[in-house]
Design a protein around this motif. Structure first.
Motif, PDB file in Angstrom:
ATOM      1  N   PRO A   1      66.003  23.919  18.973  1.00  0.00           N
ATOM      2  CA  PRO A   1      67.334  23.058  19.108  1.00  0.00           C
ATOM      3  C   PRO A   1      67.044  23.951  17.149  1.00  0.00           C
ATOM      4  CG  PRO A   1      65.731  21.183  18.861  1.00  0.00           C
ATOM      5  CD  PRO A   1      65.495  22.234  19.646  1.00  0.00           C
ATOM      6  N   VAL A   2      68.438  23.959  16.652  1.00  0.00           N
ATOM      7  CA  VAL A   2      68.277  24.490  15.221  1.00  0.00           C
ATOM      8  C   VAL A   2      67.502  23.462  14.440  1.00  0.00           C
ATOM      9  CG1 VAL A   2      69.809  24.594  13.171  1.00  0.00           C
ATOM     10  CG2 VAL A   2      71.099  25.448  15.187  1.00  0.00           C
ATOM     11  N   GLY A   3      66.378  23.710  13.607  1.00  0.00           N
ATOM     12  CA  GLY A   3      65.723  23.463  13.019  1.00  0.00           C
ATOM     13  C   GLY A   3      64.920  22.964  13.238  1.00  0.00           C
ATOM     14  N   CYS A   4      64.427  23.837  14.389  1.00  0.00           N
ATOM     15  CA  CYS A   4      63.064  22.740  15.443  1.00  0.00           C
ATOM     16  C   CYS A   4      61.331  23.463  14.224  1.00  0.00           C
ATOM     17  CB  CYS A   4      63.472  23.614  16.635  1.00  0.00           C
ATOM     18  SG  CYS A   4      61.716  23.141  17.896  1.00  0.00           S
ATOM     19  N   ARG A   5      61.072  21.988  14.848  1.00  0.00           N
ATOM     20  CA  ARG A   5      59.880  22.191  13.949  1.00  0.00           C
ATOM     21  C   ARG A   5      58.440  22.481  14.863  1.00  0.00           C
ATOM     22  NH1 ARG A   5      60.533  21.344   8.411  1.00  0.00           N
ATOM     23  NH2 ARG A   5      61.639  20.067   8.042  1.00  0.00           N
ATOM     24  N   ASP A   6      57.120  23.010  14.577  1.00  0.00           N
ATOM     25  CA  ASP A   6      55.979  23.390  15.203  1.00  0.00           C
ATOM     26  C   ASP A   6      55.982  22.226  16.307  1.00  0.00           C
ATOM     27  OD1 ASP A   6      55.141  24.733  12.927  1.00  0.00           O
ATOM     28  OD2 ASP A   6      53.838  24.402  12.459  1.00  0.00           O
ATOM     29  N   GLU A   7      55.907  21.358  16.438  1.00  0.00           N
ATOM     30  CA  GLU A   7      54.971  20.152  17.520  1.00  0.00           C
ATOM     31  C   GLU A   7      56.692  20.612  19.002  1.00  0.00           C
ATOM     32  OE1 GLU A   7      52.478  19.800  18.257  1.00  0.00           O
ATOM     33  OE2 GLU A   7      51.582  20.440  16.370  1.00  0.00           O
ATOM     34  N   THR A   8      57.652  20.669  18.497  1.00  0.00           N
ATOM     35  CA  THR A   8      58.619  20.756  19.282  1.00  0.00           C
ATOM     36  C   THR A   8      58.651  22.187  20.169  1.00  0.00           C
ATOM     37  OG1 THR A   8      59.803  18.642  18.695  1.00  0.00           O
ATOM     38  CG2 THR A   8      60.952  20.258  19.995  1.00  0.00           C
ATOM     39  N   TYR A   9      58.879  22.766  19.551  1.00  0.00           N
ATOM     40  CA  TYR A   9      58.360  24.164  19.768  1.00  0.00           C
ATOM     41  C   TYR A   9      57.363  24.618  20.635  1.00  0.00           C
ATOM     42  CZ  TYR A   9      58.372  29.346  19.940  1.00  0.00           C
ATOM     43  OH  TYR A   9      58.059  30.644  20.346  1.00  0.00           O
ATOM     44  N   LEU A  10      55.873  23.950  20.193  1.00  0.00           N
ATOM     45  CA  LEU A  10      55.131  24.559  20.443  1.00  0.00           C
ATOM     46  C   LEU A  10      54.587  23.653  22.098  1.00  0.00           C
ATOM     47  CD1 LEU A  10      52.601  24.744  17.900  1.00  0.00           C
ATOM     48  CD2 LEU A  10      53.189  26.613  18.926  1.00  0.00           C
ATOM     49  N   SER A  11      54.958  22.040  21.672  1.00  0.00           N
ATOM     50  CA  SER A  11      55.085  21.696  23.250  1.00  0.00           C
ATOM     51  C   SER A  11      55.682  22.519  24.459  1.00  0.00           C
ATOM     52  CB  SER A  11      55.124  20.281  22.747  1.00  0.00           C
ATOM     53  OG  SER A  11      56.790  19.705  22.540  1.00  0.00           O
ATOM     54  N   THR A  12      57.395  23.053  24.429  1.00  0.00           N
ATOM     55  CA  THR A  12      58.497  23.197  25.010  1.00  0.00           C
ATOM     56  C   THR A  12      57.747  24.152  25.517  1.00  0.00           C
ATOM     57  OG1 THR A  12      59.886  22.245  23.395  1.00  0.00           O
ATOM     58  CG2 THR A  12      60.531  24.662  25.193  1.00  0.00           C
ATOM     59  N   LEU A  13      56.964  25.247  24.805  1.00  0.00           N
ATOM     60  CA  LEU A  13      56.802  26.340  25.078  1.00  0.00           C
ATOM     61  C   LEU A  13      55.449  26.227  25.979  1.00  0.00           C
ATOM     62  CD1 LEU A  13      55.661  29.671  24.985  1.00  0.00           C
ATOM     63  CD2 LEU A  13      54.429  29.254  22.995  1.00  0.00           C
ATOM     64  N   ARG A  14      54.670  25.337  25.698  1.00  0.00           N
ATOM     65  CA  ARG A  14      53.852  24.426  27.445  1.00  0.00           C
ATOM     66  C   ARG A  14      54.432  24.517  27.737  1.00  0.00           C
ATOM     67  NH1 ARG A  14      51.873  22.085  22.166  1.00  0.00           N
ATOM     68  NH2 ARG A  14      50.118  23.219  20.907  1.00  0.00           N
ATOM     69  N   PHE A  15      55.677  23.563  28.094  1.00  0.00           N
ATOM     70  CA  PHE A  15      55.294  22.890  29.245  1.00  0.00           C
ATOM     71  C   PHE A  15      56.165  23.800  30.160  1.00  0.00           C
ATOM     72  CE2 PHE A  15      59.269  21.966  31.256  1.00  0.00           C
ATOM     73  CZ  PHE A  15      58.862  20.508  32.298  1.00  0.00           C
ATOM     74  N   TRP A  16      56.296  25.223  29.546  1.00  0.00           N
ATOM     75  CA  TRP A  16      57.317  25.795  30.319  1.00  0.00           C
ATOM     76  C   TRP A  16      55.775  26.936  31.037  1.00  0.00           C
ATOM     77  CZ3 TRP A  16      61.343  25.160  32.872  1.00  0.00           C
ATOM     78  CH2 TRP A  16      62.672  24.134  32.592  1.00  0.00           C
ATOM     79  N   LEU A  17      54.832  27.090  30.459  1.00  0.00           N
ATOM     80  CA  LEU A  17      54.345  28.540  30.609  1.00  0.00           C
ATOM     81  C   LEU A  17      53.220  28.162  31.749  1.00  0.00           C
ATOM     82  CD1 LEU A  17      52.972  30.619  27.218  1.00  0.00           C
ATOM     83  CD2 LEU A  17      54.382  30.944  28.590  1.00  0.00           C
ATOM     84  N   LYS A  18      53.194  26.396  31.129  1.00  0.00           N
ATOM     85  CA  LYS A  18      52.263  25.131  32.576  1.00  0.00           C
ATOM     86  C   LYS A  18      53.236  25.758  33.833  1.00  0.00           C
ATOM     87  CE  LYS A  18      50.826  21.160  33.833  1.00  0.00           C
ATOM     88  NZ  LYS A  18      50.142  20.110  33.407  1.00  0.00           N
ATOM     89  N   ASN A  19      54.788  25.547  33.791  1.00  0.00           N
ATOM     90  CA  ASN A  19      55.567  25.780  35.061  1.00  0.00           C
ATOM     91  C   ASN A  19      55.250  26.895  35.507  1.00  0.00           C
ATOM     92  OD1 ASN A  19      56.794  22.639  35.158  1.00  0.00           O
ATOM     93  ND2 ASN A  19      57.902  23.254  33.296  1.00  0.00           N
ATOM     94  N   ILE A  20      55.748  27.648  34.582  1.00  0.00           N
ATOM     95  CA  ILE A  20      55.197  29.177  35.341  1.00  0.00           C
ATOM     96  C   ILE A  20      54.368  29.501  35.793  1.00  0.00           C
ATOM     97  CG2 ILE A  20      55.511  31.735  34.891  1.00  0.00           C
ATOM     98  CD1 ILE A  20      57.725  30.767  32.366  1.00  0.00           C
ATOM     99  N   GLU A  21      53.296  29.041  35.283  1.00  0.00           N
ATOM    100  CA  GLU A  21      51.493  28.999  36.230  1.00  0.00           C
ATOM    101  C   GLU A  21      51.419  28.257  37.289  1.00  0.00           C
ATOM    102  OE1 GLU A  21      46.875  28.680  34.257  1.00  0.00           O
ATOM    103  OE2 GLU A  21      49.002  28.343  32.872  1.00  0.00           O
ATOM    104  N   ASN A  22      51.545  27.030  37.521  1.00  0.00           N
ATOM    105  CA  ASN A  22      52.330  26.044  38.462  1.00  0.00           C
ATOM    106  C   ASN A  22      53.100  26.404  39.661  1.00  0.00           C
ATOM    107  OD1 ASN A  22      49.664  25.287  38.037  1.00  0.00           O
ATOM    108  ND2 ASN A  22      50.732  24.239  36.953  1.00  0.00           N
ATOM    109  N   TYR A  23      53.929  27.947  39.448  1.00  0.00           N
ATOM    110  CA  TYR A  23      54.771  28.289  39.935  1.00  0.00           C
ATOM    111  C   TYR A  23      54.035  29.055  41.797  1.00  0.00           C
ATOM    112  CZ  TYR A  23      59.557  29.082  42.238  1.00  0.00           C
ATOM    113  OH  TYR A  23      60.678  29.271  43.294  1.00  0.00           O
TER     114      TYR A  23
END
Length: 126
Positions: A1-23
């Motif tokens: 989202p607009v104005g997104c800060r570190d923790e939101t961005y990084l937790s979203t990145l971790r979430f999707w990379l984990k999903n890719i890794e486990n797919y």
């Protein structure tokens, strides 16, 4: 989202990379139980569009990620590629200063410096 800060961005990145890794990327129709007992094949190659337009000092990007947050993003992606046993191509992208070029240039430089440090640490582990 607009104005997104570190923790939101990084937790979203971790979430999707984990999903890719486990797919289960194989398409042979085996059941999930059988798939979980097999080893995943790594990707042939991973492209990392390492844009820094997410930096808080970027005039065009709409996120607000700190320099430290970008470094953590880099580390997360490097570790992901390593776990996937896949080569990683790092491409420069984005980065448009509001006033001073220094924070943007440092963020670009850090991507490659941090990749060098990551690879150096792997060779020391051997």
């Amino acid at each position: 989202p607009v104005g997104c800060r570190d923790e939101t961005y990084l937790s979203t990145l971790r979430f999707w990379l984990k999903n890719i890794e486990n797919y289960p990327f194989d398409e042979d129709g085996r059941s999930d139980e059988v798939k979980s007992n097999t080893q995943k094949k790594p990707f042939d190659i991973i492209f990392f569009q390492a844009g820094v337009d997410i930096h808080k000092d970027d005039r065009l990007g709409r996120l607000s990620i700190s320099t430290g947050g970008i470094s953590r993003r880099n580390q997360i992606v490097f570790e992901f590629a390593h776990r996937m046993k896949s080569p990683l191509v790092i491409c420069m992208g984005g980065g448009y200063p509001r006033d001073e070029w220094d924070p943007i240039l440092k963020a670009h430089t850090n991507v490659y410096w941090e990749a060098h440090q990551f690879l150096s640490s792997l060779s020391k582990e051997r």
